[in-house]
Scaffold this motif. Structure first.
Motif, short mmCIF file in Angstrom:
data_model
loop_
_atom_site.label_atom_id
_atom_site.label_comp_id
_atom_site.label_asym_id
_atom_site.label_seq_id
_atom_site.Cartn_x
_atom_site.Cartn_y
_atom_site.Cartn_z
N SER A 108 0.84 -1.20 0.00
CA SER A 108 0.00 0.00 0.00
C SER A 108 0.87 1.25 0.00
CB SER A 108 -1.06 -0.01 1.10
OG SER A 108 -0.47 -0.07 2.34
N GLU A 109 2.06 1.17 0.58
CA GLU A 109 2.95 2.33 0.47
C GLU A 109 3.36 2.60 -0.97
OE1 GLU A 109 6.27 1.89 3.12
OE2 GLU A 109 5.11 2.57 4.85
N ILE A 388 -6.92 9.65 -10.26
CA ILE A 388 -7.01 10.53 -9.10
C ILE A 388 -8.07 9.99 -8.16
CG2 ILE A 388 -7.60 12.86 -8.35
CD1 ILE A 388 -4.87 12.53 -9.73
N LYS A 389 -7.70 9.89 -6.90
CA LYS A 389 -8.63 9.35 -5.91
C LYS A 389 -9.19 10.49 -5.08
CE LYS A 389 -6.02 5.09 -5.57
NZ LYS A 389 -5.30 4.15 -4.71
N SER A 423 -9.77 1.56 0.74
CA SER A 423 -10.24 1.62 2.12
C SER A 423 -9.08 1.58 3.11
CB SER A 423 -11.22 0.48 2.38
OG SER A 423 -10.65 -0.71 1.95
N HIS A 424 -7.84 1.53 2.58
CA HIS A 424 -6.70 1.65 3.47
C HIS A 424 -6.58 3.05 3.99
CE1 HIS A 424 -4.99 -2.12 3.25
NE2 HIS A 424 -4.72 -2.09 1.97
N HIS A 425 -7.14 3.93 3.19
CA HIS A 425 -6.96 5.32 3.48
C HIS A 425 -8.12 5.79 4.33
CE1 HIS A 425 -6.08 9.48 2.78
NE2 HIS A 425 -4.93 9.10 2.25
N LYS A 426 -7.84 6.60 5.34
CA LYS A 426 -8.91 7.23 6.09
C LYS A 426 -8.81 8.72 5.85
CE LYS A 426 -10.71 3.63 7.46
NZ LYS A 426 -9.99 2.49 7.81
N GLU A 473 -7.67 15.94 2.72
CA GLU A 473 -7.76 15.43 1.35
C GLU A 473 -8.68 16.28 0.47
OE1 GLU A 473 -6.30 13.01 -0.28
OE2 GLU A 473 -5.15 12.20 1.40
N GLU A 474 -9.76 16.73 1.07
CA GLU A 474 -10.71 17.51 0.27
C GLU A 474 -10.08 18.83 -0.17
OE1 GLU A 474 -13.70 19.66 2.15
OE2 GLU A 474 -14.48 20.33 0.21
#
Ligand code: ADP
Length: 586
Positions: A108-109, A388-389, A423-426, A473-474
């Motif tokens: 994931s890194e 882009i996520k 979903s690894h990302h919060k 993030e936003e």
């Protein structure tokens, strides 16, 4: 830095601050390459030993697992046994340490995508890829996975590296994933810039070096990074179309690539191996996917199931898309089969990128089953950039809905295989499959401008009082992509007023660093020049002269910097106005 390690550092912060002598520890960390001399100097300028320790810990919290391990090792080397004991328990399990979770961390890194929700194993193929990858153990070279659209190449590439032994023995330097797709030269440069940025950031999150300006420069930067900083790592290039792209990566490193075009590596040097994904899933695997989606036993599936798998020749993508449709409409076996079959009579070869006609149909069908209002919302995703996520909050602004409601809608898209979630990302980040995005763009070709306009207008509505500055993030999304949406929307007026504003320059460079901003002026130069090419170059000039200061933290006073611009410059004019306002308001 892994959560456990971070929390451990925070828990024992005071003890560490009391006891350690940072200068010795930093020597070790510098020689491990996890800390720069600049960073060391910054820490040394702190007045007392304790301040220095605090600064070192602060820095460490922003670094990655390797830095933490190096810090731990240096404690051991300097005989701080008690302290090392405190940290040992939460030592991150990367590289030579740990098992499954270590693999997950490395992947994931490096940005390697997770398995699709419904997944079937293809052991024979995976082993063939792994076997080729083992050939890269001692020497650099290329492994190509080739096959047609939707045959499962990317999933296969990600699965092949999900292997502890392989990572440990062949690629202890990590695995780095880069999605490429069809692109033009400038986009390739942007991709390479972002890869360099990612690699540099994870070694050293504090310094922001200037992004490479040309493909040649990017290639050299990458060559250096791969050779010196990431030896024995694997670079995965997903979905390559063009051999010029490969040439940019012809830097004597280890590369796994996926492509539809088998002969791409002809034009690069080094050892080459290949694995073809020529056929789709065999019948039993295809049925397994349908069974998993519809929660049935494979032998209990209706007769049409077999025909569907056969009809699309076991294409993992098509089977998955139809599976996802059937999950919601379990009595439509016959209908979807007919849709697939009819395709055979209407061979509309489109200019779009799919080799597989059925793909369009399957994709269109997935969208058609959405409730009307959600179909409209899905259409809004057409404006996203590839790879882009985005967090739900961006869409909550775009759709003017509560974040919770947005999350539910996105979950629906994810469940229907119309969207992917990291979903690894919060908070969770959402993104489209390249093919889905291609499809959306193709379908909504005539409405692109208005779709981009909607984004800009919704943003402006939501952020009437000024741009977001939280750095979450936003906020990052808006600061990075607002100009892009304005340009695509043809909203030149909005673009001028944004980019010819010292406030925006200050906000964006504070949040993203000046490099991104300079990029904007270059990228949208031709649009801006229609309004005023002098002002455009004044801003650009200002940024290139002050780039260095704008990278500094604490962030400098932009108005002060701007006041030293030539007096006929628009940058100066705005700064002076603000300075006057400041004196007036005290
Ligand atoms: P390609 O890279 O060849 O275009 P992908 O690897 O992106 O294809 O796969 C396309 C889609 O097919 C995936 O999003 C997934 O839904 C499905 N798929 C591929 N491989 C598998 C698999 N092993 N198990 C289940 N679904 C798969």
């Amino acid at each position: 830095l892994e959560e456990g390690a971070r929390s451990c550092l925070l828990r024992f912060r005071h003890r560490l601050e009391q006891d350690i002598k940072p200068s010795y520890l930093m020597d070790h960390m510098i020689s491990d390459g996890v800390m720069t001399v600049d960073e060391e100097e910054k820490i040394r300028t702190k007045p007392t030993r304790k301040d220095q320790s605090a600064a070192l810990l602060e820095l460490l919290l922003m670094k990655d697992n390797r830095a933490y391990i190096s810090f731990y090792n240096s404690l051991v080397k300097e005989s701080y046994d008690d302290l090392a004991d405190l940290l040992r328990e939460d030592l991150p399990s990367v590289l030579s340490v740990g098992g499954e979770s270590g693999v997950q961390t490395v992947l994931s890194e490096g940005g390697v995508p997770q398995r699709p929700v419904v997944f079937v194993s293809r052991p024979e193929l995976v082993n063939r890829v792994r076997e080729k990858l083992y050939r890269l153990q001692k020497d650099p070279g290329w492994v190509t996975i080739f096959g047609m659209a939707g045959s499962g190449k990317s999933v296969l590439a990600a699965e092949a590296v999900r292997h502890h032994g392989l990572i440990e023995e062949c690629f202890p330097g990590g695995i780095h994933w880069l999605a490429i797709g069809q692109l033009e030269k400038p986009d390739l440069l942007v991709k390479m810039q972002s890869l360099c940025f990612r690699l540099e950031q994870s070694l050293d999150p504090q310094t922001l070096s200037r992004p490479p300006n040309s493909l040649d420069e990017a290639k050299e930067r990458l060559r250096f990074l791969m050779l010196r900083r990431y030896p024995r790592s694997l670079l995965i290039l997903d979905d390559i179309w063009d051999s010029t792209v490969l040439k940019a990566f012809d830097i004597h490193c280890r590369i796994l690539l996926t492509t539809r075009n088998r002969s791409l590596t002809d034009s690069v040097s080094g050892a080459k191996y290949e694995v073809g994904v020529q056929s789709g899933l065999d019948e039993s695997k295809g049925l397994e996917i349908l069974a998993l989606y519809t929660k049935m036993k494979p032998h209990g599936l209706p007769e049409e199931a077999r025909s569907i798998v056969r009809e699309c020749k076991g294409s993992p993508l098509v089977v998955s898309l139809i599976g996802a449709l059937l999950k919601d409409k379990p009595n439509r076996w016959c209908y979807y089969l007919r849709q697939l079959q009819q395709k055979q009579f209407k061979r509309i070869r489109k200019s779009s990128s799919y080799d597989y006609d059925a793909l369009d149909q399957a994709m269109a069908a997935s969208i058609e089953v959405l409730p009307d209002e959600h179909r409209e919302l899905y259409k809004d995703l057409t404006v996203l950039e590839k790879d882009i996520k985005i967090p739900a909050k961006v869409l909550s602004v775009l759709w003017d809905l509560e974040p919770e409601e947005v999350e539910d809608i996105l979950q629906e898209f994810v469940d229907k295989s119309l969207l992917f979630v990291d979903s690894h990302h919060k908070p969770y980040l959402y993104y489209l499959h390249d093919l889905q995005l291609d499809f959306l763009v193709e379908q909504n070709r005539t409405q692109l401008e208005s779709l981009h306009s909607k984004v800009v207008r919704q943003y402006q509505q939501h952020y009437r009082d000024g741009p977001p500055t939280s750095g979450d993030e936003e906020c990052l999304y808006w600061i990075r992509f607002l100009t892009y949406h304005m340009a695509k929307a043809g909203l030149s007026q909005d673009l001028y007023s944004l980019m010819f504003s010292l406030d925006w320059v200050s906000t964006k460079s504070q949040i993203m660093g000046p490099a991104h901003l300079i990029n904007d002026y270059v990228e949208y130069g031709s649009i801006l020049d229609k309004e005023n090419s002098e002002v455009r170059s004044q801003f650009q000039e200002f940024l290139s002269q002050n780039g260095h200061q704008l990278e500094e933290r604490p962030f400098p006073d932009v108005v002060q910097l701007a006041l030293s611009q030539p007096h006929n410059s628009e940058v100066y004019r705005q700064a002076r106005l603000q300075a006057q306002n400041r004196t007036r308001t005290g």
